[in-house]
Write a protein that holds these residues in place. Sequence first.
Motif, PDB file in Angstrom:
ATOM      1  N   MET A  83       1.045  -1.123  -0.369  1.00 55.25           N
ATOM      2  CA  MET A  83      -0.099  -0.024   0.256  1.00 55.25           C
ATOM      3  C   MET A  83       0.930   1.094  -0.110  1.00 55.25           C
ATOM      4  SD  MET A  83      -2.885  -1.597   2.787  1.00 55.25           S
ATOM      5  CE  MET A  83      -3.481   0.677   2.463  1.00 55.25           C
ATOM      6  N   LEU A  84       1.724   1.253   1.152  1.00 53.40           N
ATOM      7  CA  LEU A  84       2.799   2.419   0.974  1.00 53.40           C
ATOM      8  C   LEU A  84       3.034   2.586  -0.221  1.00 53.40           C
ATOM      9  CD1 LEU A  84       4.038   1.907   4.599  1.00 53.40           C
ATOM     10  CD2 LEU A  84       2.525   3.744   3.685  1.00 53.40           C
ATOM     11  N   ALA A  85       4.255   1.773  -1.064  1.00 48.63           N
ATOM     12  CA  ALA A  85       4.467   1.117  -1.875  1.00 48.63           C
ATOM     13  C   ALA A  85       4.120   2.139  -3.918  1.00 48.63           C
ATOM     14  CB  ALA A  85       5.341   0.369  -2.090  1.00 48.63           C
ATOM     15  N   GLN A  86       2.518   2.143  -3.432  1.00 45.21           N
ATOM     16  CA  GLN A  86       2.055   2.282  -4.611  1.00 45.21           C
ATOM     17  C   GLN A  86       1.614   4.077  -4.291  1.00 45.21           C
ATOM     18  OE1 GLN A  86      -1.655  -0.258  -5.247  1.00 45.21           O
ATOM     19  NE2 GLN A  86      -2.880   1.964  -5.650  1.00 45.21           N
ATOM     20  N   ALA A  87       1.534   4.194  -3.080  1.00 41.43           N
ATOM     21  CA  ALA A  87       0.699   5.420  -2.836  1.00 41.43           C
ATOM     22  C   ALA A  87       2.239   6.249  -3.646  1.00 41.43           C
ATOM     23  CB  ALA A  87       0.396   5.521  -1.624  1.00 41.43           C
ATOM     24  N   SER A  91       2.446   8.888  -6.024  1.00 38.57           N
ATOM     25  CA  SER A  91       2.483  11.022  -5.672  1.00 38.57           C
ATOM     26  C   SER A  91       3.476  11.156  -6.793  1.00 38.57           C
ATOM     27  CB  SER A  91       2.965  10.541  -4.530  1.00 38.57           C
ATOM     28  OG  SER A  91       3.997  10.182  -4.330  1.00 38.57           O
ATOM     29  N   GLY A  92       4.343  10.452  -7.334  1.00 34.47           N
ATOM     30  CA  GLY A  92       5.182  10.859  -8.447  1.00 34.47           C
ATOM     31  C   GLY A  92       6.833  11.225  -7.851  1.00 34.47           C
ATOM     32  N   ASP A  93       6.881  11.164  -6.303  1.00 38.33           N
ATOM     33  CA  ASP A  93       7.685  11.728  -5.468  1.00 38.33           C
ATOM     34  C   ASP A  93       8.686  10.680  -4.983  1.00 38.33           C
ATOM     35  OD1 ASP A  93       9.494  13.233  -3.989  1.00 38.33           O
ATOM     36  OD2 ASP A  93       7.947  14.041  -2.932  1.00 38.33           O
ATOM     37  N   VAL A  94       9.529  10.335  -6.581  1.00 34.54           N
ATOM     38  CA  VAL A  94      10.817   9.202  -6.292  1.00 34.54           C
ATOM     39  C   VAL A  94      11.652   9.498  -5.390  1.00 34.54           C
ATOM     40  CG1 VAL A  94      12.456   7.863  -8.086  1.00 34.54           C
ATOM     41  CG2 VAL A  94      10.028   8.544  -8.876  1.00 34.54           C
ATOM     42  N   ALA A  95      12.300  11.058  -5.575  1.00 40.13           N
ATOM     43  CA  ALA A  95      13.117  11.336  -4.621  1.00 40.13           C
ATOM     44  C   ALA A  95      13.133  11.463  -3.172  1.00 40.13           C
ATOM     45  CB  ALA A  95      13.168  13.131  -4.813  1.00 40.13           C
ATOM     46  N   ARG A 166       8.811  -6.605  -7.265  1.00 36.77           N
ATOM     47  CA  ARG A 166       8.144  -7.007  -9.029  1.00 36.77           C
ATOM     48  C   ARG A 166       7.132  -6.033  -9.376  1.00 36.77           C
ATOM     49  NH1 ARG A 166       7.698 -13.815  -7.512  1.00 36.77           N
ATOM     50  NH2 ARG A 166       9.623 -14.135  -8.519  1.00 36.77           N
ATOM     51  N   GLU A 167       6.368  -5.388  -8.133  1.00 36.69           N
ATOM     52  CA  GLU A 167       5.099  -4.876  -8.902  1.00 36.69           C
ATOM     53  C   GLU A 167       5.380  -3.578  -9.010  1.00 36.69           C
ATOM     54  OE1 GLU A 167       2.274  -5.165  -5.269  1.00 36.69           O
ATOM     55  OE2 GLU A 167       1.847  -6.497  -5.450  1.00 36.69           O
ATOM     56  N   GLN A 168       6.799  -2.583  -7.605  1.00 38.82           N
ATOM     57  CA  GLN A 168       7.434  -1.466  -7.954  1.00 38.82           C
ATOM     58  C   GLN A 168       8.984  -2.006  -8.336  1.00 38.82           C
ATOM     59  OE1 GLN A 168       5.225   1.718  -8.309  1.00 38.82           O
ATOM     60  NE2 GLN A 168       3.255  -0.066  -7.809  1.00 38.82           N
ATOM     61  N   PRO A 169       9.452  -1.952  -9.052  1.00 35.68           N
ATOM     62  CA  PRO A 169      10.495  -1.783  -9.256  1.00 35.68           C
ATOM     63  C   PRO A 169      12.063  -0.869  -9.255  1.00 35.68           C
ATOM     64  CG  PRO A 169       9.857  -2.634 -11.085  1.00 35.68           C
ATOM     65  CD  PRO A 169       8.388  -2.461 -10.183  1.00 35.68           C
ATOM     66  N   GLY A 170      11.382  -0.013  -9.774  1.00 37.75           N
ATOM     67  CA  GLY A 170      11.707   1.400 -10.248  1.00 37.75           C
ATOM     68  C   GLY A 170      11.943   2.142  -8.423  1.00 37.75           C
TER      69      GLY A 170
END
Length: 211
Positions: A83-87, A91-95, A166-170
């Motif tokens: 859930m936290l990874a998806q949120a 948000s687009g805040d990779v930094a 696997r769901e959010q590799p980046g």
Amino acid sequence: MVSDRRGAVLSALRAFGRAVAVEEIAAQLDLHPNTVRFHLRRLVADGLAEQAPDPRGGRGRPRLLFRPVTHRDSRNYLLLSRMLAQATAESGDVALAERTGDAWGQALLGETGARPSRRARGDDATRVAGHLTEILDSIGFAPEVAVAEDGLHVDLRHCPFLEVAREQPGLVCGMHRALIQGVLNGLDSGLQVTELRAFVEPGRCTASIAR
């Protein structure tokens, strides 16, 4: 996933059948007390062990005793992580994820009691590799860190966050890279993570570190 060394500490803790001091486990496993203390703190944080002052007391600060937790509430940390990874990804805040990884890398280093070397940067690659191995092992990466002519080569043989990665590799792999960099920064090593290759094999990643 509990790392091999931390698993050995937990097994020894359970085998004693009573609250024990760090030194007793260290002697049992032939490990340095600081290494055992580091893993015990992580076990306490993970809810697998608990600590309490020695009731026998004595002069000065009472020493801590540790014992395993035998009953744990059922908690779905994997779901929370997803859930936290998806949120965060949405948000687009990779930094933010990278800053968090860096901060946690330095925080985990601080728990080991390590300090920046007084020697010139780059002259203690073996020492840096040792600290990096200890921290990544405590998380569950089952790492192999080799010293090379141009820096370090890191082989992460097990991903403790595989389902989320696997769901959010980046996002997740970027945080792993930042965590490693945080350890390097905390040691004032002058080293940089130049590349992290995700899933070179199922559940296995590698990283290159250069001066």
